[in-house]
Design a protein around this motif. Structure first.
Motif, PDB file in Angstrom:
ATOM      1  N   SER A  65      28.877 -52.007 -21.680  1.00  0.00           N
ATOM      2  CA  SER A  65      29.792 -52.083 -22.838  1.00  0.00           C
ATOM      3  C   SER A  65      29.315 -52.220 -24.051  1.00  0.00           C
ATOM      4  O   SER A  65      28.196 -53.010 -24.163  1.00  0.00           O
ATOM      5  N   GLY A  66      29.865 -51.918 -25.252  1.00  0.00           N
ATOM      6  CA  GLY A  66      29.527 -52.189 -26.452  1.00  0.00           C
ATOM      7  C   GLY A  66      30.134 -51.292 -27.285  1.00  0.00           C
ATOM      8  O   GLY A  66      31.450 -51.122 -27.382  1.00  0.00           O
ATOM      9  N   CYS A  67      29.574 -50.765 -28.422  1.00  0.00           N
ATOM     10  CA  CYS A  67      30.102 -50.070 -29.452  1.00  0.00           C
ATOM     11  C   CYS A  67      29.177 -48.790 -29.763  1.00  0.00           C
ATOM     12  O   CYS A  67      28.092 -48.433 -29.607  1.00  0.00           O
ATOM     13  N   TYR A  68      30.003 -47.979 -30.551  1.00  0.00           N
ATOM     14  CA  TYR A  68      29.474 -46.573 -30.866  1.00  0.00           C
ATOM     15  C   TYR A  68      29.650 -46.327 -32.252  1.00  0.00           C
ATOM     16  O   TYR A  68      30.770 -46.692 -32.739  1.00  0.00           O
ATOM     17  N   LYS A  69      29.011 -45.706 -33.071  1.00  0.00           N
ATOM     18  CA  LYS A  69      29.140 -45.392 -34.355  1.00  0.00           C
ATOM     19  C   LYS A  69      28.654 -44.089 -34.855  1.00  0.00           C
ATOM     20  O   LYS A  69      27.474 -43.536 -34.220  1.00  0.00           O
ATOM     21  N   PHE A  70      29.205 -43.534 -35.838  1.00  0.00           N
ATOM     22  CA  PHE A  70      28.619 -42.260 -36.440  1.00  0.00           C
ATOM     23  C   PHE A  70      29.487 -41.910 -37.814  1.00  0.00           C
ATOM     24  O   PHE A  70      30.418 -42.538 -38.183  1.00  0.00           O
ATOM     25  N   ASP A  71      28.875 -41.371 -38.886  1.00  0.00           N
ATOM     26  CA  ASP A  71      29.375 -41.011 -40.153  1.00  0.00           C
ATOM     27  C   ASP A  71      30.656 -40.095 -39.880  1.00  0.00           C
ATOM     28  O   ASP A  71      30.736 -39.272 -39.115  1.00  0.00           O
ATOM     29  N   SER A  72      31.818 -40.695 -40.639  1.00  0.00           N
ATOM     30  CA  SER A  72      32.940 -39.699 -40.497  1.00  0.00           C
ATOM     31  C   SER A  72      32.743 -38.322 -41.105  1.00  0.00           C
ATOM     32  O   SER A  72      31.957 -38.148 -42.197  1.00  0.00           O
ATOM     33  N   PRO A  73      33.216 -37.264 -40.460  1.00  0.00           N
ATOM     34  CA  PRO A  73      33.116 -35.959 -41.000  1.00  0.00           C
ATOM     35  C   PRO A  73      33.864 -35.909 -42.567  1.00  0.00           C
ATOM     36  O   PRO A  73      33.784 -34.970 -43.234  1.00  0.00           O
ATOM     37  N   ILE A  74      34.918 -36.833 -42.629  1.00  0.00           N
ATOM     38  CA  ILE A  74      35.719 -36.842 -43.745  1.00  0.00           C
ATOM     39  C   ILE A  74      35.432 -37.991 -44.623  1.00  0.00           C
ATOM     40  O   ILE A  74      35.299 -38.851 -44.300  1.00  0.00           O
ATOM     41  N   HIS A  75      35.227 -37.740 -45.861  1.00  0.00           N
ATOM     42  CA  HIS A  75      35.056 -38.883 -46.905  1.00  0.00           C
ATOM     43  C   HIS A  75      36.437 -39.013 -47.636  1.00  0.00           C
ATOM     44  O   HIS A  75      36.862 -38.253 -48.476  1.00  0.00           O
ATOM     45  N   SER A  76      36.802 -40.467 -47.291  1.00  0.00           N
ATOM     46  CA  SER A  76      38.237 -40.836 -47.843  1.00  0.00           C
ATOM     47  C   SER A  76      38.009 -41.372 -49.346  1.00  0.00           C
ATOM     48  O   SER A  76      39.211 -41.586 -49.779  1.00  0.00           O
ATOM     49  N   GLY A  77      36.912 -41.940 -49.751  1.00  0.00           N
ATOM     50  CA  GLY A  77      36.697 -42.259 -50.766  1.00  0.00           C
ATOM     51  C   GLY A  77      36.939 -43.980 -50.872  1.00  0.00           C
ATOM     52  O   GLY A  77      36.694 -44.530 -51.637  1.00  0.00           O
ATOM     53  N   ASP A  78      37.142 -44.360 -49.769  1.00  0.00           N
ATOM     54  CA  ASP A  78      37.159 -45.731 -49.409  1.00  0.00           C
ATOM     55  C   ASP A  78      36.146 -46.156 -48.523  1.00  0.00           C
ATOM     56  O   ASP A  78      35.927 -45.697 -47.273  1.00  0.00           O
ATOM     57  N   ALA A  79      35.065 -46.967 -48.898  1.00  0.00           N
ATOM     58  CA  ALA A  79      33.904 -47.223 -48.376  1.00  0.00           C
ATOM     59  C   ALA A  79      33.995 -48.036 -46.992  1.00  0.00           C
ATOM     60  O   ALA A  79      33.325 -47.383 -46.177  1.00  0.00           O
ATOM     61  N   ASP A  80      34.837 -48.784 -46.731  1.00  0.00           N
ATOM     62  CA  ASP A  80      35.080 -49.384 -45.356  1.00  0.00           C
ATOM     63  C   ASP A  80      35.625 -48.429 -44.377  1.00  0.00           C
ATOM     64  O   ASP A  80      35.437 -48.866 -43.275  1.00  0.00           O
ATOM     65  N   ASN A  81      36.240 -47.435 -44.730  1.00  0.00           N
ATOM     66  CA  ASN A  81      36.659 -46.207 -43.997  1.00  0.00           C
ATOM     67  C   ASN A  81      35.847 -45.132 -43.415  1.00  0.00           C
ATOM     68  O   ASN A  81      36.094 -43.978 -43.007  1.00  0.00           O
ATOM     69  N   GLY A 157      49.143 -37.564 -50.073  1.00  0.00           N
ATOM     70  CA  GLY A 157      48.092 -36.761 -49.881  1.00  0.00           C
ATOM     71  C   GLY A 157      47.075 -37.841 -48.984  1.00  0.00           C
ATOM     72  O   GLY A 157      46.459 -37.232 -48.062  1.00  0.00           O
ATOM     73  N   ARG A 158      47.053 -38.968 -49.120  1.00  0.00           N
ATOM     74  CA  ARG A 158      46.137 -39.780 -48.353  1.00  0.00           C
ATOM     75  C   ARG A 158      46.503 -40.010 -46.920  1.00  0.00           C
ATOM     76  O   ARG A 158      45.734 -40.102 -45.941  1.00  0.00           O
ATOM     77  N   THR A 159      47.893 -39.878 -46.613  1.00  0.00           N
ATOM     78  CA  THR A 159      48.436 -39.745 -45.193  1.00  0.00           C
ATOM     79  C   THR A 159      47.560 -38.634 -44.432  1.00  0.00           C
ATOM     80  O   THR A 159      47.212 -38.324 -43.297  1.00  0.00           O
ATOM     81  N   VAL A 160      47.718 -37.441 -45.278  1.00  0.00           N
ATOM     82  CA  VAL A 160      47.236 -35.919 -44.673  1.00  0.00           C
ATOM     83  C   VAL A 160      45.822 -36.238 -44.113  1.00  0.00           C
ATOM     84  O   VAL A 160      45.330 -35.946 -43.177  1.00  0.00           O
ATOM     85  N   THR A 161      45.177 -36.692 -45.353  1.00  0.00           N
ATOM     86  CA  THR A 161      43.618 -36.842 -45.139  1.00  0.00           C
ATOM     87  C   THR A 161      43.544 -37.849 -43.955  1.00  0.00           C
ATOM     88  O   THR A 161      42.407 -37.461 -43.179  1.00  0.00           O
ATOM     89  N   ALA A 162      44.095 -38.734 -43.841  1.00  0.00           N
ATOM     90  CA  ALA A 162      43.637 -39.859 -42.874  1.00  0.00           C
ATOM     91  C   ALA A 162      43.797 -39.148 -41.351  1.00  0.00           C
ATOM     92  O   ALA A 162      43.347 -39.315 -40.326  1.00  0.00           O
TER      93      ALA A 162
END
Length: 341
Positions: A65-81, A157-162
């Protein structure tokens, strides 16, 4: 559970949900609607390249058990996201792997209820289980007051992007698993997760089974015509943004605009007849548009996700086991607590 109790429980849930709401107006319409609506839907949801995943795992007797990570294919402009992450439980048995991806609901602040429905029984079957973190949820809130505040809001627009970000991230995970691990992919979504899983099935061919529980079809309809969207609708109306404008702006994130890439026999839709969060009319519209795949209509509300989780697990696992086990077939049943549609 009777209609009165189902509606009452949903209303209590909605009251508690709305105790947390945006303090400041979220309304924004600063995006190019024309370019969104003119864009080919397949291109809009296309994964350009399969990402590299990193895992941090702990060893247990029968699983990791644990976690996985990778860079999001979409840049939302919010660093934490910007970074995609999720929790995973991996069986130590790797022959003919079955990967179950479970997509949580809107405004979830933990996965406890979701895990309580399925996890134990999935691990007993030696399935690999993944819980992706949706944009703007959990550690990805990007300064929001609560988990999910920025994913669906009056910021059009942010909703569509998310939504697009969520689809691309889960598609990227699916494609990585197929490329590096092989085996079958089972996609399960609840509430918002069900809606997203349905949307993913329109564009992703590497899905072997889809189970969608208490799902929406048209977010603009849900925001405008159900109690769950009360304060978002209020924010939109104050700024002169009409229902027709919202429908047009969010048309690219509707799930009944295309047919899924998997066959009807590999789809199970589950809805609540008395659901006050997701209107049965909207859920039935998708079922009809998709050519009436297998569907269970529970005599519950949205709260049935918690109070009737054993039955949800039973019906879901019965369906999944039939897909995983070669030569078996799922047979629609009329249970004493449900009726098929």
């Amino acid at each position: 559970m009777n209609k009165w109790l189902s509606v009452f429980l949903d209303k209590v849930g909605l009251h508690l949900l709305h105790r947390k709401r945006s303090v400041l107006p979220q309304f924004r319409n600063h995006f190019d609607l024309q370019s969104f609506t003119a864009m080919n839907r397949d291109s809009f949801y296309h994964v350009r390249s399969v990402p590299s995943l990193s895992f941090e795992l702990s060893y247990h007797e029968h699983y990791l058990s644990g976690c996985y990570k990778f860079d999001s294919p979409i840049h939302s402009g919010d660093a934490d996201n910007e970074n995609t992450s999720g929790i995973c439980y991996l069986s130590k048995r790797n022959e003919e792997p079955v990967h179950v991806i479970m997509v949580h609901g809107w405004r979830s602040d933990n996965l406890n209820n979701f895990k309580a429905i399925f996890l134990k029984q999935m691990l007993r079957r030696n399935y690999h289980v993944y819980f992706p973190t949706l944009p703007y949820h959990f550690n990805r809130t990007a300064g929001g007051l609560y988990s999910g505040e920025y994913m669906i809001s009056a910021n059009v627009g942010r909703t569509v992007t998310a939504i697009r970000q969520a689809v691309l991230e889960i598609r990227a995970l699916i494609q990585w698993l197929k490329q590096h691990k092989g085996g079958k992919i089972i996609l399960i979504g609840i509430s918002l997760g069900g809606y997203l899983s349905n949307l993913i099935s329109l564009y992703e061919k590497e899905i072997d089974a889809l189970v969608s529980v208490m799902y929406a079809n048209d977010l603009s309809f849900e925001i405008w015509h159900t109690p769950i969207g009360r304060y978002i609708k209020q924010d939109l109306e104050i700024h002169g943004f009409t229902y027709e404008k919202l429908r047009q702006s969010w048309s690219i994130i509707r799930t009944d605009e295309q047919q899924p890439l998997i066959s009807k026999e590999k789809i199970l839709l589950i809805s609540g007849e008395f659901d006050q969060y997701i209107m049965e009319k909207d859920a039935k519209g998708l079922w009809s548009a998709w050519g009436e795949p297998q569907r269970l209509l529970y005599p519950y509300g949205h709260a049935g996700i918690i109070f009737n989780r054993k039955q949800i697990a039973k019906d879901t696992l019965k369906f999944i086991d039939s897909i995983v086990t070669e030569g078996s077939s799922y047979v629609d049943c009329i249970y004493h607590h449900t009726h098929s549609t």
